[in-house]
Design a protein around this motif. Structure first.
Motif, short mmCIF file in Angstrom:
data_model
loop_
_atom_site.label_atom_id
_atom_site.label_comp_id
_atom_site.label_asym_id
_atom_site.label_seq_id
_atom_site.Cartn_x
_atom_site.Cartn_y
_atom_site.Cartn_z
N LEU A 1 0.83 -1.35 0.08
CA LEU A 1 0.07 -0.18 -0.17
C LEU A 1 0.89 1.24 0.08
CD1 LEU A 1 -2.60 -1.15 2.43
CD2 LEU A 1 -2.81 -1.22 0.26
N PRO A 2 0.57 2.61 -0.45
CA PRO A 2 1.11 3.56 -0.64
C PRO A 2 1.97 3.91 0.83
CG PRO A 2 -0.64 3.85 -1.68
CD PRO A 2 -1.03 2.68 -1.06
N TYR A 3 1.26 3.92 2.11
CA TYR A 3 2.00 4.13 3.23
C TYR A 3 3.07 3.13 3.62
CZ TYR A 3 -0.59 0.59 5.98
OH TYR A 3 -1.14 -0.22 6.47
N GLN A 4 2.98 2.17 3.04
CA GLN A 4 3.88 0.97 3.29
C GLN A 4 5.12 1.07 2.44
OE1 GLN A 4 1.23 -2.37 2.61
NE2 GLN A 4 1.13 -2.33 4.82
N ALA B 1 2.23 9.57 4.61
CA ALA B 1 1.16 9.99 5.75
C ALA B 1 -0.27 10.36 5.59
CB ALA B 1 1.68 11.23 6.37
N ASP B 2 -0.35 10.90 4.07
CA ASP B 2 -1.73 11.13 3.62
C ASP B 2 -2.53 10.01 3.23
OD1 ASP B 2 -1.47 14.11 3.77
OD2 ASP B 2 -0.70 14.19 1.61
N ASP B 3 -1.68 9.01 2.81
CA ASP B 3 -2.33 7.68 2.72
C ASP B 3 -2.91 7.12 3.90
OD1 ASP B 3 -3.29 5.18 0.60
OD2 ASP B 3 -1.63 4.36 2.16
N ARG C 1 -1.28 14.16 10.76
CA ARG C 1 -0.50 14.31 9.82
C ARG C 1 0.98 14.29 10.13
NH1 ARG C 1 1.52 17.54 5.53
NH2 ARG C 1 1.51 16.19 3.41
N ARG C 2 1.33 15.69 11.12
CA ARG C 2 2.48 15.99 11.52
C ARG C 2 3.10 14.82 12.14
NH1 ARG C 2 -0.28 21.06 13.13
NH2 ARG C 2 -0.13 22.47 11.29
#
Length: 860
Positions: A22-25, A35-37, A333-334
């Motif tokens: 997945l994108p965050y991975q 982070a957004d994903d 998100r931060r």
């Protein structure tokens, strides 16, 4: 058959989709994209959990647990054996930010190695993570503040220089702040406590700073924070406990949103101090009616992360309409970006910092840095020629004083555990042989307590007492932790500190168990202090039984007759019901020597090295102590404790030559003591090798070069009201009276002559001559004052340089002083800027007028 084949194909495609990254991975993507994903995959309840300092694992998404709370004030804190460096004010006294950068590069190496050890054990607990809540860059405006020892002194510019060295060392950046070439951040550093915080400790959960002049805010309290944000790219900022103009710092939109974010461009995360969001509630600041309202105000104002557990109420706040989930996403998100930048979600093989070996922890090289920092941070305040000491006079020297043989004092507060500590007595014995030692007195009382804790053995036969903890008040069920305590017990939850990893801050119980092995017949005292419930049993007999709910700290000191060769089982049961927690225990030989007895012990010695001052046991963060002159960890006066003054008077009257070593985290008013002493040395809390460094200096093997990062005043009467945060009458920049020892002051065994400075093309040049007979190091200091600014500082530090000059030689020193260093408060525009006009440029060896050479400079 065809249907079965189709079902098999669908199942295979499903498995393939599940196995897809997945994108965050995906470590190839930026931290921001990842982070957004991930944000879009989290539930609101999961988001709230990730915004607290103990962030749990979320198994369904493969999110690992993360510990945000870690300490590294002067070495890794509260995480086992490490290198213990000198206390922060002592490191500031070195005026050597290059050495400080090396120190915190070493600290970050040990931090990464410690974190890997924890990961390999299967659990990363508090104080084992990669987020470090240091440096403390508050201005040490008043010597009564117990936490002043954690800062880099009273000057904004010195604090900025030192703070940047810490951040750059921790985060793996270059000394000048350039980002690391490594793919991931080494650690997350944190600038604290934002903003305008410097005591008192006793009222910080309710105190409101009102009508602070804008000049003081922008010219004194904020510059170091701005520098660490903009120059150091510090990853975190911690908001303070108190209120400013009616709003808590952790719920103050002006400071968090307007100043930090909008004006300074800070893109890191803001964390609360521990328990600060709870302080919004009635009974403390009282700005929020209930918990959902409090957490909503905190996040809306800009506090992204909470040290505590109040943010568990965020889902309820969203449900009530107090805050939107979109606003929560902005803060979370931060936090996620910071974790991705650390490599927290990625394989160790991708993160180079994970290759740092455990052998760096408390290594020989790091211990050498601790020694060098102690050498450079020691300050010679007075010397009538008695120093250096001569080895041939060793038999006529006595070491004396309550701090002479105290290893715990050497560590300061917020410390780790040293593998070996050299006390002042041990350091001098290494140089002088087996010199006599006379304790003489305690810190604040005439009683002398000689600890026998080293005679304690835990149930398995190892040294110390076994401590067992339960997260309930009944000592029932499976303990959450069992540790061995090898030094006198002195634990508290001040500063929201747990007694041991995994133990609750409140509502827990403990049992301390050990055998005392007597080696002589004597009467001992069981020194006990506790809040709330405590009972002490010896061989089954209850000698202390304080079993009342929610008591303030109670003390007991029953006596115990022991016989040589006998064993005495000591069991202490402790229950914490709520609020403050404290547990103190030692087994001691108690005596109260008379003046004649003290002089008899000193005997025919000609010279007494008296190691006195105060201790982290009485000054620090939100403490409970019953010693006179202290309140909540702060001091009510800055004099040396009376009992020590009396002994110095006794020694002086008896004709003894006295070398007084002052151990403290801040200034002591030694006005009465100075005439009684032949030499005075500021020893601070010197870290694990502080005693060795002190001995080298006293023997002349090392020439002292430390300079005061604070003012030593003559009396408590010279100080403004402790509750007044205005700078009028405070620090060398605004104090107009006579001081004992000025900011920037420090003697050497040689002497230096500073010529008339010149200023051209943004550079100060000056000639410095060593006019003595010993090679030495001087700190050349550059101060400024705008001539027409009659309301501003008397002078303010704007540059400095440490230089080493051989005896009899001269050196030309060039110190950069660019135009932006002339920035100051402009009352006309109500802003910080370089105001054109004439300036006085002062160069010398301290902030005292007599030590400075002045020229006029016109700035366009």
């Amino acid at each position: 058959m065809r249907k079965k084949t189709l079902l098999t194909l669908i199942a295979m495609l499903s498995l393939h989709a599940t196995a897809q990254t997945l994108p965050y991975q995906n470590p190839a993507l930026t931290a921001e994209v990842r982070a957004d994903d991930l944000l879009g995959r989290l539930t609101l309840e999961e988001k709230a959990k990730l915004m607290m300092d103990t962030s749990p694992a979320i198994a369904r998404l493969g999110i690992p647990a993360f510990q945000w709370w870690n300490e590294a004030l002067h070495g890794i804190g509260r995480n086992g054996f490490v290198t213990v460096f000198p206390i922060t004010t002592m490191m500031a006294a070195s005026w050597d930010d290059a050495l400080l950068y090396q120190v915190f590069t070493a600290v970050s190496d040990e931090a990464r190695a410690k974190n890997q050890e924890a990961k390999h054990s299967g659990k990363v607990s508090r104080y084992q993570g990669l987020s470090f809540w240091t440096p403390n860059i508050n201005i040490y405006r008043d010597p009564r503040w117990g936490r002043g020892q954690e800062t880099y002194g009273e000057d904004p510019y010195l604090t900025e220089r030192m703070g940047l060295a810490v951040v750059n060392g921790l985060q793996g950046q270059s000394f000048d702040g350039k980002p690391s070439k490594e793919r991931y951040a080494k650690l997350l550093a944190c600038a604290k406590h934002f903003a305008v915080h410097s005591g008192p400790e006793w009222n910080r959960h309710t105190f409101d700073i009102q009508q602070l002049p804008e000049r003081d805010l922008w010219e004194t309290y904020l510059p170091a924070f701005k520098a660490l944000v903009q120059k150091g790219k510090v990853a975190e900022v911690m908001c303070a406990y108190q209120r400013i103009d009616g709003q808590p710092c952790c719920g103050n939109a002006r400071y968090e949103r307007q100043i930090l974010r909008d004006e300074w461009g800070f893109d890191g995360l803001i964390t609360s101090d521990c328990g600060a969001i709870r302080d919004f509630l009635p009974g403390f600041h009282g700005v929020s009616a209930d918990r959902p309202a409090a957490v909503a105000q905190a996040v809306e104002s800009g506090t992204d992360l909470e040290c505590g557990s109040e943010y568990r109420n965020l889902p309820e706040a969203v449900k009530r309409g107090d805050i939107s989930e979109e606003r929560i996403n902005t803060s979370l998100r931060r936090l996620l970006v910071a974790r991705f930048r650390l490599g927290d979600f990625d394989a160790d093989s991708l993160v180079s910092w994970t290759k740092i070996p455990s052998s760096v922890i408390a290594s020989k090289e790091h211990k050498q840095l601790a020694l060098q920092m102690a050498r450079e941070g020691t300050i010679l305040l007075k010397n009538n020629g008695i120093l250096p000491l001569k080895k041939e006079n060793a038999k006529r020297i006595v070491v004396m004083g309550p701090n002479a043989n105290d290893s715990i004092m050497m560590w300061g507060n917020y410390s780790g555990y040293a593998t070996k500590t050299v006390t002042m007595l041990q350091g001098l014995r290494q140089k002088l042989g087996d010199v006599r030692y006379v304790q003489g007195c305690g810190l604040t009382r005439g009683e002398v307590y000689e600890s026998r804790f080293d005679h304690m053995k835990a149930p398995l036969g190892n040294k110390g007492m076994q401590a067992t903890y339960w997260n309930n008040t009944e000592m029932e069920g499976t303990p959450v932790n069992t540790v061995t305590i090898t030094s006198p017990i002195n634990l508290s939850n001040g500063g929201n500190t747990v007694f041991a990893p995994g133990v609750n801050l409140e509502q827990f119980s403990a049992r301390y168990d050990g055998q005392f092995v007597a080696d002589t017949d004597e009467t001992l005292t069981l020194c006990v202090g506790a809040d709330d419930k405590v009972r002490v049993m010896v061989n089954g007999d209850t000698l202390v039984n304080i079993w009342k709910v929610r008591q303030r700290i109670q003390e007991a000191a029953p006596q115990l007759e022991v016989k040589a060769g006998h064993h005495y089982r000591i069991q202490i049961d402790y229950v914490q019901e709520g609020g403050m927690a404290a547990m103190q225990f030692d087994i001691c030989k108690k005596q109260t020597p008379t003046a004649d007895e003290i002089l008899a012990q000193v005997g025919d010695a000609e010279t007494v090295v008296f190691v006195g001052g105060i201790s982290p046991r009485v000054e620090g963060e939100e403490m409970k102590v019953s010693d006179p002159g202290f309140k909540g960890g702060d001091r009510t006066d800055i004099n040396l404790p009376t009992v020590q003054r009396q002994i110095l008077q006794l020694l002086h009257k008896a004709g003894k030559r006295v070398v007084f070593i002052n151990c403290s985290g801040g200034a002591i008013a030694l006005t009465e003591e100075a005439p009684l002493c032949d030499a005075i040395v500021q020893g601070w809390y010197g870290g694990e090798r502080g005693g060795e460094a002190m001995a080298e200096i006293l023997m002349g093997e090392v020439n002292p070069s430390g300079k005061l990062p604070i003012t030593f005043y003559r009396s408590t009467d010279d100080l403004p009201d402790f509750l007044d945060y205005r700078m009028t009458g405070r620090t060398y920049r605004y104090f107009k009276g006579e001081v004992l020892y000025p900011f920037g002051y420090g003697l050497s065994y040689t002497s230096f002559e500073v010529g008339k400075p010149q200023y051209k093309n943004g550079v100060v040049t000056v000639n410095v001559k060593n006019t003595g007979k010993m090679d030495g190091t001087e700190v050349v200091q550059v101060y400024l004052r705008r001539t027409a600014d009659t309301e501003g500082p008397l002078k303010t530090l704007r540059a400095y340089s440490r230089i080493s000059v051989k005896a009899g030689q001269s050196q030309k020193v060039s110190i950069p002083l660019p135009r932006d260093q002339f920035e100051g408060w402009d009352a006309k525009s109500n802003s910080m800027r370089v105001v054109p006009g004439q300036y006085e440029l002062m160069v010398g060896t301290s902030s005292a007028d007599k030590d400075l050479k002045t020229i006029k400079v016109n700035m366009k």
